[in-house]
Design a protein around this motif. Structure first.
Motif, PDB file in Angstrom:
ATOM      1  N   ARG A   1       0.867  -1.195   0.000  1.00 54.04           N
ATOM      2  CA  ARG A   1       0.000   0.000   0.000  1.00 54.04           C
ATOM      3  C   ARG A   1       0.901   1.241   0.000  1.00 54.04           C
ATOM      4  NH1 ARG A   1      -5.689   1.241   2.759  1.00 54.04           N
ATOM      5  NH2 ARG A   1      -5.982  -1.000   2.400  1.00 54.04           N
ATOM      6  N   GLN A   2       1.274   1.673  -1.193  1.00 50.70           N
ATOM      7  CA  GLN A   2       2.249   2.751  -1.351  1.00 50.70           C
ATOM      8  C   GLN A   2       1.635   3.960  -2.059  1.00 50.70           C
ATOM      9  OE1 GLN A   2       5.350   2.699  -0.081  1.00 50.70           O
ATOM     10  NE2 GLN A   2       5.164   0.594   0.687  1.00 50.70           N
ATOM     11  N   SER A   3       2.294   5.098  -1.894  1.00 47.59           N
ATOM     12  CA  SER A   3       1.835   6.351  -2.495  1.00 47.59           C
ATOM     13  C   SER A   3       2.457   6.560  -3.869  1.00 47.59           C
ATOM     14  CB  SER A   3       2.205   7.523  -1.588  1.00 47.59           C
ATOM     15  OG  SER A   3       2.088   8.751  -2.277  1.00 47.59           O
ATOM     16  N   ALA A   4       1.664   7.082  -4.794  1.00 50.83           N
ATOM     17  CA  ALA A   4       2.195   7.439  -6.113  1.00 50.83           C
ATOM     18  C   ALA A   4       2.984   8.733  -6.057  1.00 50.83           C
ATOM     19  CB  ALA A   4       1.045   7.577  -7.114  1.00 50.83           C
ATOM     20  N   ALA A   5       2.719   9.572  -5.047  1.00 54.14           N
ATOM     21  CA  ALA A   5       3.312  10.914  -5.005  1.00 54.14           C
ATOM     22  C   ALA A   5       4.597  11.001  -4.189  1.00 54.14           C
ATOM     23  CB  ALA A   5       2.289  11.908  -4.439  1.00 54.14           C
ATOM     24  N   GLN A   6       4.839  10.076  -3.279  1.00 55.61           N
ATOM     25  CA  GLN A   6       5.970  10.229  -2.356  1.00 55.61           C
ATOM     26  C   GLN A   6       7.312  10.275  -3.073  1.00 55.61           C
ATOM     27  OE1 GLN A   6       5.658   8.036   1.295  1.00 55.61           O
ATOM     28  NE2 GLN A   6       7.858   7.961   1.592  1.00 55.61           N
ATOM     29  N   GLN A   7       7.419   9.553  -4.177  1.00 50.54           N
ATOM     30  CA  GLN A   7       8.689   9.507  -4.905  1.00 50.54           C
ATOM     31  C   GLN A   7       9.091  10.870  -5.467  1.00 50.54           C
ATOM     32  OE1 GLN A   7       8.226   7.303  -8.737  1.00 50.54           O
ATOM     33  NE2 GLN A   7       6.073   7.191  -8.134  1.00 50.54           N
ATOM     34  N   PHE A   8       8.131  11.784  -5.611  1.00 46.31           N
ATOM     35  CA  PHE A   8       8.439  13.092  -6.180  1.00 46.31           C
ATOM     36  C   PHE A   8       9.088  14.036  -5.176  1.00 46.31           C
ATOM     37  CE2 PHE A   8       4.816  11.535  -8.773  1.00 46.31           C
ATOM     38  CZ  PHE A   8       5.522  11.367  -9.953  1.00 46.31           C
ATOM     39  N   ALA A   9       9.188  13.611  -3.912  1.00 48.71           N
ATOM     40  CA  ALA A   9       9.865  14.425  -2.895  1.00 48.71           C
ATOM     41  C   ALA A   9      11.032  13.695  -2.244  1.00 48.71           C
ATOM     42  CB  ALA A   9       8.862  14.843  -1.814  1.00 48.71           C
TER      43      ALA A   9
END
Length: 417
Positions: free
Chosen positions: A155-163
């Protein structure tokens, strides 16, 4: 898959590869360890399910929660179909333009230094994701399940990698990108197996390594659990920086204010909307900005991280939310989820042969399917209309060979003239 591939894949799940077998001169030579781990993810989840049934007499995962977790994992990796991961792209740019020295790529010392450096970077990525509200908006996805099992790890975020890429850039001043590309994957894979309640205590290993026991605390909404145990592979960072907490009372999992929703886009995006509405309620520009940059529980007049006085009291008797829905509906959702999972797998396997427009169209279809299945689980009033529309899209795509079902006979209904 040969015996050596199985050995490498399994040991990668526990970050037990040796420097000799996982050091590469060029980034292009680095195996996609995460992508290759799918059979091990599935195998370990099945093993957990069987052992859980034998040990406790009940399933450790429900269809509604398990599929929502896996769906979040799928959504989190969809951006990689259109662009290279932000962490590696930014890292390579700094390496090529600003590196101060070049550690040898084939040195075991470089390999071990990078393992520790990536894990140290991850500690701060993780800590900031809890202490900065706009970063928590992404990371809360991972904490939104009220269950704790191996599906929760996905259950991971699609947005976290952008920060998150910012925190690894110091390593790019000296460590070759190929070695970083290995360890950023191994660090992620290690954190899969620690999402289980079946492993209780690992003795002396608990002093150094992040374990299921430590990570259960991190996922708790009990007061003693909040903002604790950020480590990835190693727990020593928490012990050094004062964020360690041992497992004590029964851990109650999930967000402080549980969302109890199963629709993928809502799970990914709802907190951004909450922050926007919260900021609009404040009058000064400073307070509006602080809503995003200070802690999730911050309010005017409180310390940077806020406090937990408004949290619902945890008694230890709370039960995870289980939606009431019929067995035929559960079977229907499970079958169509497996079909879209197959489509997702095929898309990643063939992405190099597909145009950007085709990739974008397939991504939209996957998101439509996950959204529709989420609506069915939640039994939303408009779920029937959305699912009918999705089925029309699915049949049309199969008719024009945009979708390839896992079994040939599934194409028969679309080929009748």
């Amino acid at each position: 898959m040969g015996s050596r591939s199985v050995s490498v894949g399994l040991r990668a799940m526990f970050s037990m590869l040796t420097p000799n077998e996982s050091s590469f001169e060029r980034v292009e030579e680095v195996p996609p360890y995460v992508q290759q781990a799918t059979p091990f993810f599935v195998g370990l989840m099945v093993l957990e399910l069987v052992v859980g049934l034998l040990k406790t007499g009940r399933s450790v995962v429900t269809i509604s929660d398990g599929l929502t977790s896996i769906a979040a994992g799928m959504v989190s990796r969809l951006p990689l179909l259109l662009l290279r991961g932000c962490e590696l792209s930014a890292y390579m740019y700094v390496w090529e333009h600003f590196r101060l020295l070049e550690l040898p790529w084939d040195s075991a010392w470089t390999w071990w230094f990078t393992l520790i450096g990536v894990d140290f970077g991850y500690y701060w990525v993780h800590r900031f994701a809890h202490e900065v509200a706009v970063l928590w908006a992404a990371h809360q996805v991972h904490h939104s399940s009220e269950y704790y099992n191996l599906t929760t790890a996905l259950r991971q975020s699609a947005a976290q990698q952008f920060a998150s890429w910012v925190f690894y850039l110091p390593l790019a001043l000296a460590v070759p990108p190929s070695i970083f590309a290995v360890h950023i994957q191994l660090n992620l894979l290690y954190q899969f197996w620690i999402h289980t309640e079946l492993i209780r205590d690992l003795g002396p290993l608990e002093w150094v390594f992040n374990t299921p026991k430590h990570h259960r605390v991190h996922h708790g909404r009990n007061l003693y659990c909040i903002d604790k145990n950020y480590g990835g592979i190693l727990i020593i960072w928490d012990r050094l920086f004062g964020t360690f907490a041992p497992e004590e009372d029964k851990v109650i999992y999930g967000l402080v204010f549980p969302i109890r929703r199963y629709e993928s886009l809502f799970v990914q995006l709802h907190y951004y909307r909450y922050l926007w509405k919260k900021s609009k309620a404040y009058k000064t520009f400073s307070d509006k900005v602080s809503t995003f940059l200070k802690g999730p529980s911050w309010k005017p007049g409180k310390a940077r991280l806020g406090d937990h006085v408004d949290n619902p009291k945890v008694t230890g008797r709370e039960e995870p939310h289980r939606p009431s829905w019929s067995l035929p509906l559960q079977a229907y959702v499970a079958v169509h989820f497996l079909l879209v999972l197959w489509t997702y797998h095929e898309l990643f396997q063939n992405k190099m042969m597909l145009s950007q427009s085709t990739l974008l169209g397939m991504i939209c279809y996957i998101l439509l399917t996950l959204t529709s299945l989420g609506f069915i689980i939640e039994q939303r009033p408009n779920s029937g209309f959305l699912e009918t529309f999705r089925c029309v899209v699915m049949v049309t795509m199969q008719r024009y060979n945009c979708l390839t079902p896992p079994l040939p006979f599934l194409t028969v209904p679309t080929e009748v003239r």
